[in-house]
Design an enzyme around this catalytic site. Structure first.
Site, PDB file in Angstrom:
ATOM      1  N   ARG A 230       0.816  -1.233   0.000  1.00  0.00           N
ATOM      2  CA  ARG A 230       0.000   0.000   0.000  1.00  0.00           C
ATOM      3  C   ARG A 230       0.842   1.273   0.000  1.00  0.00           C
ATOM      4  NH1 ARG A 230      -3.257  -3.024   3.781  1.00  0.00           N
ATOM      5  NH2 ARG A 230      -4.930  -4.017   2.618  1.00  0.00           N
TER       6      ARG A 230
ATOM      7  N   LYS B 290       1.880  11.307 -11.520  1.00  0.00           N
ATOM      8  CA  LYS B 290       1.062  10.412 -12.353  1.00  0.00           C
ATOM      9  C   LYS B 290       1.865   9.148 -12.638  1.00  0.00           C
ATOM     10  CE  LYS B 290      -2.062  13.448 -14.903  1.00  0.00           C
ATOM     11  NZ  LYS B 290      -2.456  13.935 -16.242  1.00  0.00           N
TER      12      LYS B 290
ATOM     13  N   GLU C 143       8.010  19.018 -24.802  1.00  0.00           N
ATOM     14  CA  GLU C 143       7.332  19.260 -23.517  1.00  0.00           C
ATOM     15  C   GLU C 143       7.857  20.548 -22.868  1.00  0.00           C
ATOM     16  OE1 GLU C 143       4.771  17.452 -22.598  1.00  0.00           O
ATOM     17  OE2 GLU C 143       5.038  15.376 -23.265  1.00  0.00           O
TER      18      GLU C 143
ATOM     19  N   LYS D 143       5.628  23.104 -13.926  1.00  0.00           N
ATOM     20  CA  LYS D 143       4.812  21.920 -13.609  1.00  0.00           C
ATOM     21  C   LYS D 143       4.500  21.882 -12.112  1.00  0.00           C
ATOM     22  CE  LYS D 143       3.750  17.204 -14.465  1.00  0.00           C
ATOM     23  NZ  LYS D 143       3.910  16.008 -15.245  1.00  0.00           N
TER      24      LYS D 143
ATOM     25  N   GLU E  98      -5.877  16.688 -11.119  1.00  0.00           N
ATOM     26  CA  GLU E  98      -6.451  17.114 -12.399  1.00  0.00           C
ATOM     27  C   GLU E  98      -7.972  17.298 -12.355  1.00  0.00           C
ATOM     28  OE1 GLU E  98      -4.407  15.483 -15.854  1.00  0.00           O
ATOM     29  OE2 GLU E  98      -6.265  15.724 -16.996  1.00  0.00           O
TER      30      GLU E  98
ATOM     31  N   ARG F  28      -4.785  21.488 -13.995  1.00  0.00           N
ATOM     32  CA  ARG F  28      -3.728  20.547 -14.414  1.00  0.00           C
ATOM     33  C   ARG F  28      -3.965  20.075 -15.852  1.00  0.00           C
ATOM     34  NH1 ARG F  28      -0.483  15.769 -11.148  1.00  0.00           N
ATOM     35  NH2 ARG F  28       0.709  15.088 -12.948  1.00  0.00           N
TER      36      ARG F  28
ATOM     37  N   ASN G 106      -2.028  19.116 -20.600  1.00  0.00           N
ATOM     38  CA  ASN G 106      -2.350  18.219 -21.717  1.00  0.00           C
ATOM     39  C   ASN G 106      -2.396  18.969 -23.048  1.00  0.00           C
ATOM     40  OD1 ASN G 106      -2.592  16.154 -19.870  1.00  0.00           O
ATOM     41  ND2 ASN G 106      -4.783  16.456 -19.590  1.00  0.00           N
TER      42      ASN G 106
ATOM     43  N   HIS H 278      -1.961  17.161 -26.267  1.00  0.00           N
ATOM     44  CA  HIS H 278      -1.990  15.724 -25.977  1.00  0.00           C
ATOM     45  C   HIS H 278      -3.201  15.015 -26.567  1.00  0.00           C
ATOM     46  CE1 HIS H 278       1.358  16.668 -23.438  1.00  0.00           C
ATOM     47  NE2 HIS H 278       1.458  15.433 -22.970  1.00  0.00           N
TER      48      HIS H 278
ATOM     49  N   HIS I 138      -2.207  12.050 -28.688  1.00  0.00           N
ATOM     50  CA  HIS I 138      -2.530  10.649 -28.364  1.00  0.00           C
ATOM     51  C   HIS I 138      -3.155   9.929 -29.552  1.00  0.00           C
ATOM     52  CE1 HIS I 138      -2.501  11.276 -23.724  1.00  0.00           C
ATOM     53  NE2 HIS I 138      -1.323  10.901 -24.182  1.00  0.00           N
TER      54      HIS I 138
ATOM     55  N   HIS J 270       6.352   9.723 -28.054  1.00  0.00           N
ATOM     56  CA  HIS J 270       5.329  10.510 -27.358  1.00  0.00           C
ATOM     57  C   HIS J 270       5.576  12.017 -27.542  1.00  0.00           C
ATOM     58  CE1 HIS J 270       2.524  11.686 -24.179  1.00  0.00           C
ATOM     59  NE2 HIS J 270       3.499  12.424 -23.659  1.00  0.00           N
TER      60      HIS J 270
HETATM   61  P1  NAD Z   1      11.435   6.020 -22.438  1.00  0.00           P
HETATM   62  O1  NAD Z   1      11.374   5.863 -20.989  1.00  0.00           O
HETATM   63  O2  NAD Z   1      10.946   4.903 -23.288  1.00  0.00           O
HETATM   64  O3  NAD Z   1      12.919   6.387 -22.857  1.00  0.00           O
HETATM   65  C1  NAD Z   1      13.216   6.574 -24.219  1.00  0.00           C
HETATM   66  C2  NAD Z   1      14.423   5.746 -24.664  1.00  0.00           C
HETATM   67  O4  NAD Z   1      15.595   6.380 -24.189  1.00  0.00           O
HETATM   68  C3  NAD Z   1      14.448   4.322 -24.120  1.00  0.00           C
HETATM   69  O5  NAD Z   1      14.907   3.484 -25.141  1.00  0.00           O
HETATM   70  C4  NAD Z   1      15.486   4.387 -22.998  1.00  0.00           C
HETATM   71  O6  NAD Z   1      16.138   3.163 -22.793  1.00  0.00           O
HETATM   72  C5  NAD Z   1      16.430   5.425 -23.525  1.00  0.00           C
HETATM   73  N1  NAD Z   1      17.171   6.184 -22.515  1.00  0.00           N
HETATM   74  C6  NAD Z   1      16.689   6.676 -21.358  1.00  0.00           C
HETATM   75  N2  NAD Z   1      17.612   7.425 -20.757  1.00  0.00           N
HETATM   76  C7  NAD Z   1      18.715   7.374 -21.538  1.00  0.00           C
HETATM   77  C8  NAD Z   1      19.995   7.967 -21.458  1.00  0.00           C
HETATM   78  N3  NAD Z   1      20.346   8.802 -20.464  1.00  0.00           N
HETATM   79  N4  NAD Z   1      20.877   7.696 -22.439  1.00  0.00           N
HETATM   80  C9  NAD Z   1      20.536   6.891 -23.498  1.00  0.00           C
HETATM   81  N5  NAD Z   1      19.334   6.325 -23.639  1.00  0.00           N
HETATM   82  C10 NAD Z   1      18.436   6.574 -22.656  1.00  0.00           C
HETATM   83  O7  NAD Z   1      10.600   7.313 -22.940  1.00  0.00           O
HETATM   84  P2  NAD Z   1      10.343   8.770 -22.348  1.00  0.00           P
HETATM   85  O8  NAD Z   1      10.190   9.644 -23.525  1.00  0.00           O
HETATM   86  O9  NAD Z   1      11.307   9.141 -21.291  1.00  0.00           O
HETATM   87  O10 NAD Z   1       8.933   8.604 -21.636  1.00  0.00           O
HETATM   88  C11 NAD Z   1       7.770   8.308 -22.378  1.00  0.00           C
HETATM   89  C12 NAD Z   1       6.756   7.743 -21.424  1.00  0.00           C
HETATM   90  O11 NAD Z   1       6.467   8.705 -20.419  1.00  0.00           O
HETATM   91  C13 NAD Z   1       5.438   7.400 -22.090  1.00  0.00           C
HETATM   92  O12 NAD Z   1       4.999   6.152 -21.635  1.00  0.00           O
HETATM   93  C14 NAD Z   1       4.489   8.479 -21.590  1.00  0.00           C
HETATM   94  O13 NAD Z   1       3.162   8.053 -21.502  1.00  0.00           O
HETATM   95  C15 NAD Z   1       5.059   8.765 -20.233  1.00  0.00           C
HETATM   96  N6  NAD Z   1       4.758  10.102 -19.706  1.00  0.00           N
HETATM   97  C16 NAD Z   1       4.312  10.170 -18.430  1.00  0.00           C
HETATM   98  C17 NAD Z   1       4.040  11.407 -17.870  1.00  0.00           C
HETATM   99  C18 NAD Z   1       3.613  11.492 -16.437  1.00  0.00           C
HETATM  100  O14 NAD Z   1       3.240  12.593 -15.990  1.00  0.00           O
HETATM  101  N7  NAD Z   1       3.680  10.428 -15.691  1.00  0.00           N
HETATM  102  C19 NAD Z   1       4.224  12.577 -18.625  1.00  0.00           C
HETATM  103  C20 NAD Z   1       4.697  12.458 -19.934  1.00  0.00           C
HETATM  104  C21 NAD Z   1       4.961  11.206 -20.462  1.00  0.00           C
HETATM  105  N1  GLY Z   2       1.865  15.166 -18.335  1.00  0.00           N
HETATM  106  C1  GLY Z   2       0.615  15.659 -17.853  1.00  0.00           C
HETATM  107  C2  GLY Z   2       0.520  15.715 -16.360  1.00  0.00           C
HETATM  108  O1  GLY Z   2       1.431  15.369 -15.644  1.00  0.00           O
HETATM  109  O2  GLY Z   2      -0.494  16.115 -15.866  1.00  0.00           O
END
Ligand code: NAD
Ligand code: GLY
Length: 372
Positions: free
Chosen positions: A124, A146, A188, A230, A240, A244, A248, A251, A255, A269
């Site tokens: 939990r 998130k 972003e 942020k 949200e 918040r 988006n 987005h 999406h 993304h």
């Molecule tokens: P990712 O985590 O897939 O990383 C992208 C690629 O870069 C991967 O292949 C990874 O292995 C590589 N990588 C990471 N760090 C590295 C480094 N320092 N050097 C070399 N390679 C490296 O993608 P991302 O763009 O970081 O994240 C996308 C994800 O985040 C999506 O699933 C999206 O939905 C999510 N997201 C979440 C939020 C949130 O608020 N939680 C906000 C935006 C996006």
């Molecule tokens: N990336 C959108 C949020 O964190 O609300």
């Protein structure tokens, strides 16, 4: 190294710091000690990040005699899955993890979202620290709580709001990040300017190339301004219920573009969000909300980094207006053929437009796809 920049996410009992600076990984042990009740921490990473930077993290922790028990998942979006969530939880249980152990997410948004959800579920809720390694994760996904995995029904549909205790954004880690991933993260960053900070847009017009090239001062400032923006929004509306949603921007369009590519690597993304923001600006012009020159200026800031702002030229696909509009219907907030969109009255003047007509959005997308 110089002292890290510190941004506070003001969330009362769940408030935390985001530390930003080059070389912070070497101090990971010292920074995490206040949250660790034992001389060991759990680390989830992906195979790419662990291969490149795992030893450096272990060395940073070892400076305070902290041992890392690690799990490296395959890199890529498919890791945000039920199966990987189960594996992480089983691994934690197999290793006797308790609520007062620290779980570190060491990777991009994929690792952060997966690990954060595991942390929220484990007994939990166990202590959770984010060490984001992509630009996108440093400016967006590691902040705000998130967490999610994807299911056969769609992306991010199963998740929780669960805040980390600390975010350590070592900008030096970005040096190994491919340029395409840096550009995706840059989208972003531009988003925060487009939402409510026209001065930041002006700064990006001059310094955007340095940010993507990771020039030390430029990247430190861009990450800090983004995290401040942020943190400000999340502090006002953690779950949200209102503003918040501004985060988006781009987005809803983005999406649908990701969905058209099966969330695969043909379109990242951040790339989808970049094109999505350009579409949101031009739809704002079409709706008579914004002048065309401002929209073009916003698109130029994105395009200058190499992001595609024209749907008709976007990689991946194929894109078809009817399919895109249909995918938009999957948005949780669609009612009676109308969808809320984040639109803008100018650069830095984004707002929640509660009811865009999906039929009109489809016509708009048809026009965009027909552009030569
Ligand atoms: P990712 O985590 O897939 O990383 C992208 C690629 O870069 C991967 O292949 C990874 O292995 C590589 N990588 C990471 N760090 C590295 C480094 N320092 N050097 C070399 N390679 C490296 O993608 P991302 O763009 O970081 O994240 C996308 C994800 O985040 C999506 O699933 C999206 O939905 C999510 N997201 C979440 C939020 C949130 O608020 N939680 C906000 C935006 C996006
Ligand atoms: N990336 C959108 C949020 O964190 O609300």
């Amino acid at each position: 190294m110089t002292d890290p920049r510190k941004v506070r996410v003001e969330l009362g009992a769940r408030a935390y710091d985001i530390l930003i600076g080059e070389g912070l990984l070497a101090q990971a042990g010292k920074l995490i000690v206040p949250f660790a009740k034992r001389q060991r921490v759990f680390v989830v990473s992906d195979e790419t990040v662990w291969g490149l930077h795992g030893e450096a993290l272990q060395a940073g922790l070892a400076n305070e005699q902290i041992e890392a028990v690690s799990l490296a998942a395959p890199a890529g979006e498919q890791t945000k899955s039920w199966a990987q969530l189960g594996s992480v939880l089983d691994w934690l249980l197999d290793n006797g993890a308790g609520r007062d152990d620290v779980l570190i997410a060491f990777g991009g948004g994929v690792v952060g979202d997966l690990t954060g959800l595991a942390a929220s579920l484990m007994k939990r809720g166990m202590s959770f620290v984010q060490i984001p390694t992509t630009l996108l994760a440093q400016v967006d996904s590691s902040v705000g709580g998130k967490t999610a995995v994807n299911t056969g029904h769609g992306k991010n549909l199963v998740g929780a709001f669960y805040q980390p205790r600390l975010v350590i954004a070592d900008t030096g880690l970005l040096k190994t990040l491919p340029e395409r991933e840096r550009r995706a993260g840059y989208a972003e960053i531009v988003k925060y300017g487009l939402i409510d900070d026209p001065e930041f847009i002006e700064w990006l017009e001059v310094n955007g190339a340095d940010v993507v090239a990771l020039q030390a001062d430029a990247i430190a400032k861009a990450v800090a301004v983004s995290c401040e923006a942020k943190a400000r929004i999340v502090a006002q509306d953690e779950r949200e219920g209102g503003i918040r949603a501004l985060l988006n921007l781009g987005h809803t369009f983005g999406h649908t573009l990701e969905a058209a590519n099966g969330y695969g690597s043909a379109l990242l993304h951040g790339e989808a969000v970049g094109t999505g923001m350009a579409l949101a600006l031009r739809y704002s012009v079409r709706a008579g909300l914004m002048n065309g020159q401002d929209a073009e200026r916003g698109c130029r800031v994105l395009a200058a980094s190499g992001l595609q702002t024209e749907l008709s030229k976007l990689d991946g696909g194929p894109y078809e207006a009817g399919d895109l509009a249909e995918a938009m219907k999957q948005d949780k907030k669609v009612r009676n053929g109308r969808v809320p969109l984040i639109l803008a009255r100018g650069l830095g003047k984004a707002f929640i437009y509660p009811e865009a007509d999906l039929a009109d959005v489809k016509l708009f997308l048809q026009e965009e796809l027909g552009k030569s």
